[in-house]
Enzyme design. Structure first.
Site, PDB file in Angstrom:
ATOM      1  N   GLU A 123      -6.243 -11.740   6.801  1.00  0.00           N
ATOM      2  CA  GLU A 123      -7.037 -10.510   6.767  1.00  0.00           C
ATOM      3  C   GLU A 123      -8.440 -10.742   6.221  1.00  0.00           C
ATOM      4  O   GLU A 123      -9.049  -9.846   5.635  1.00  0.00           O
ATOM      5  CB  GLU A 123      -6.309  -9.438   5.953  1.00  0.00           C
ATOM      6  CG  GLU A 123      -5.626  -9.922   4.693  1.00  0.00           C
ATOM      7  CD  GLU A 123      -4.628  -8.910   4.144  1.00  0.00           C
ATOM      8  OE1 GLU A 123      -4.852  -7.702   4.308  1.00  0.00           O
ATOM      9  OE2 GLU A 123      -3.638  -9.335   3.546  1.00  0.00           O
ATOM     10  N   ARG A 156       7.237  -5.801   3.432  1.00  0.00           N
ATOM     11  CA  ARG A 156       5.995  -6.428   2.977  1.00  0.00           C
ATOM     12  C   ARG A 156       5.899  -6.280   1.469  1.00  0.00           C
ATOM     13  O   ARG A 156       5.729  -5.169   0.964  1.00  0.00           O
ATOM     14  CB  ARG A 156       4.770  -5.807   3.640  1.00  0.00           C
ATOM     15  CG  ARG A 156       3.465  -6.461   3.138  1.00  0.00           C
ATOM     16  CD  ARG A 156       2.234  -6.064   3.930  1.00  0.00           C
ATOM     17  NE  ARG A 156       1.829  -4.693   3.701  1.00  0.00           N
ATOM     18  CZ  ARG A 156       0.671  -4.177   4.170  1.00  0.00           C
ATOM     19  NH1 ARG A 156      -0.142  -4.929   4.888  1.00  0.00           N
ATOM     20  NH2 ARG A 156       0.371  -2.916   3.952  1.00  0.00           N
ATOM     21  N   ASP A 166      17.400 -11.591  -1.788  1.00  0.00           N
ATOM     22  CA  ASP A 166      18.735 -11.275  -2.292  1.00  0.00           C
ATOM     23  C   ASP A 166      19.180  -9.866  -1.902  1.00  0.00           C
ATOM     24  O   ASP A 166      20.380  -9.596  -1.792  1.00  0.00           O
ATOM     25  CB  ASP A 166      18.790 -11.435  -3.812  1.00  0.00           C
ATOM     26  CG  ASP A 166      18.908 -12.886  -4.249  1.00  0.00           C
ATOM     27  OD1 ASP A 166      19.135 -13.760  -3.386  1.00  0.00           O
ATOM     28  OD2 ASP A 166      18.759 -13.155  -5.454  1.00  0.00           O
ATOM     29  N   GLN A 220       0.137 -12.886   6.645  1.00  0.00           N
ATOM     30  CA  GLN A 220      -0.930 -11.976   7.047  1.00  0.00           C
ATOM     31  C   GLN A 220      -2.296 -12.599   6.774  1.00  0.00           C
ATOM     32  O   GLN A 220      -2.595 -12.989   5.656  1.00  0.00           O
ATOM     33  CB  GLN A 220      -0.786 -10.654   6.285  1.00  0.00           C
ATOM     34  CG  GLN A 220      -1.709  -9.559   6.781  1.00  0.00           C
ATOM     35  CD  GLN A 220      -1.254  -8.187   6.310  1.00  0.00           C
ATOM     36  OE1 GLN A 220      -0.068  -7.924   6.178  1.00  0.00           O
ATOM     37  NE2 GLN A 220      -2.210  -7.303   6.061  1.00  0.00           N
ATOM     38  N   HIS A 277       0.818  -1.217   0.000  1.00  0.00           N
ATOM     39  CA  HIS A 277       0.000   0.000   0.000  1.00  0.00           C
ATOM     40  C   HIS A 277       0.848   1.262   0.000  1.00  0.00           C
ATOM     41  O   HIS A 277       0.440   2.288   0.540  1.00  0.00           O
ATOM     42  CB  HIS A 277      -0.945  -0.013   1.202  1.00  0.00           C
ATOM     43  CG  HIS A 277      -2.020  -1.049   1.123  1.00  0.00           C
ATOM     44  ND1 HIS A 277      -2.952  -1.080   0.114  1.00  0.00           N
ATOM     45  CD2 HIS A 277      -2.298  -2.103   1.929  1.00  0.00           C
ATOM     46  CE1 HIS A 277      -3.780  -2.102   0.291  1.00  0.00           C
ATOM     47  NE2 HIS A 277      -3.387  -2.748   1.383  1.00  0.00           N
ATOM     48  N   ASP A 297      -8.617  -4.811   6.717  1.00  0.00           N
ATOM     49  CA  ASP A 297      -9.188  -5.737   5.737  1.00  0.00           C
ATOM     50  C   ASP A 297     -10.137  -6.726   6.407  1.00  0.00           C
ATOM     51  O   ASP A 297     -11.154  -7.113   5.828  1.00  0.00           O
ATOM     52  CB  ASP A 297      -8.070  -6.484   5.003  1.00  0.00           C
ATOM     53  CG  ASP A 297      -7.351  -5.587   4.014  1.00  0.00           C
ATOM     54  OD1 ASP A 297      -7.947  -5.266   2.973  1.00  0.00           O
ATOM     55  OD2 ASP A 297      -6.207  -5.193   4.284  1.00  0.00           O
TER      56      ASP A 297
END
Length: 254
Positions: A151, A73, A87, A149, A48, A177
């Site tokens: 949600e 995230r 990486d 997560q 987001h 959410d």
């Protein structure tokens, strides 16, 4: 050169409550300011926030000189993106919208080398200090922390199975959410949602994994900690700037 130690994962194992700050401004300068504020962790958000891979790279570099853990995230449970973030040296990943155990297992596999997983092998990357960490491949998995997560109501119903997946270290509840899925869009404070969160935290902890959540309301954050949350985001760079800039102006207008 020594293997970088994942202090966030270590904190989860020790049972310490860890408080964090969301990084949504896509700014390495803002990331560095927040890194020096005393948080246990900061999270670079790609879901987001307008963060792309090179911007995540810059923010990881900006916070690396501070005693704070860096989480990332990604926008989705995408094996290619997870490989590239690993990486870059991201050792703790929060995977959004995990609905069941199979999706959780897919995230874990993306972050483990074969034969245990599917992570692509690079002999020289920021993760292994450009080839200078000689035991990196044998130790990478032990320092990788996978948070998933939940949600939605469907995911919450599967939370024990999700938490039971080998390689999942923590389960994060997304209150906004979840509220939307309950039919209370923009109202995570609704009693039905709040009750589901408290129960969810208890079920995650009962499954032997670390529960996490986000709340920028101090009273709610404290409530989740009392309920057993192990890692809690208590503010964000964007929230702080929006709130404090408006507060300063309001005082002068008054």
């Amino acid at each position: 050169m020594d293997m970088p130690v994942n202090r966030f994962k270590q904190g989860l194992k020790e049972g310490r409550v860890q408080l964090g700050c969301w990084l949504s401004l896509a700014s390495h300068a803002a990331a560095e300011v927040c890194a020096g504020a005393g948080f246990d962790w900061v999270l670079v958000d790609m879901e987001h926030a307008p963060n792309e891979l090179h911007m995540v790279h810059h923010q990881l570099q900006a916070v690396s000189g501070y005693p704070v853990s860096a989480l990332v995230r990604p926008a989705w449970n995408d094996m290619v993106v997870l490989k590239r973030l690993a990486d870059l040296g991201a050792q703790t990943l929060l995977i959004p919208f995990v609905q069941d155990a199979a999706e959780a297992a897919r995230a874990v596999a993306a972050l483990r080398y074969p034969p245990q997983g599917l992570r692509g092998v690079s002999a020289s990357s920021r993760a292994n200090r450009y080839g200078r960490v000689k035991d990196y491949f044998s130790r990478a998995s032990e320092e990788m922390c996978v948070l998933v997560q939940v949600e939605s109501r469907a995911a919450l119903a599967q939370v024990e199975a999700i938490a039971a997946v080998d390689g999942v270290d923590g389960v994060f509840i997304g209150p906004q959410d979840l509220a939307a899925d309950f039919g209370y869009l923009g109202n995570p404070g609704h009693p039905e949602v709040q009750a589901a969160i408290v129960q969810g935290i208890g079920r995650i902890r009962g499954a032997g994994k670390a529960p996490g959540i986000l709340s920028f309301a101090e009273a709610d954050a404290k409530r989740w900690i009392e309920a057993g949350a192990a890692f809690v985001a208590i503010t964000s760079d964007q929230f702080l700037l929006a709130r404090e800039s408006a507060a300063v102006m309001a005082r002068f207008r008054a």
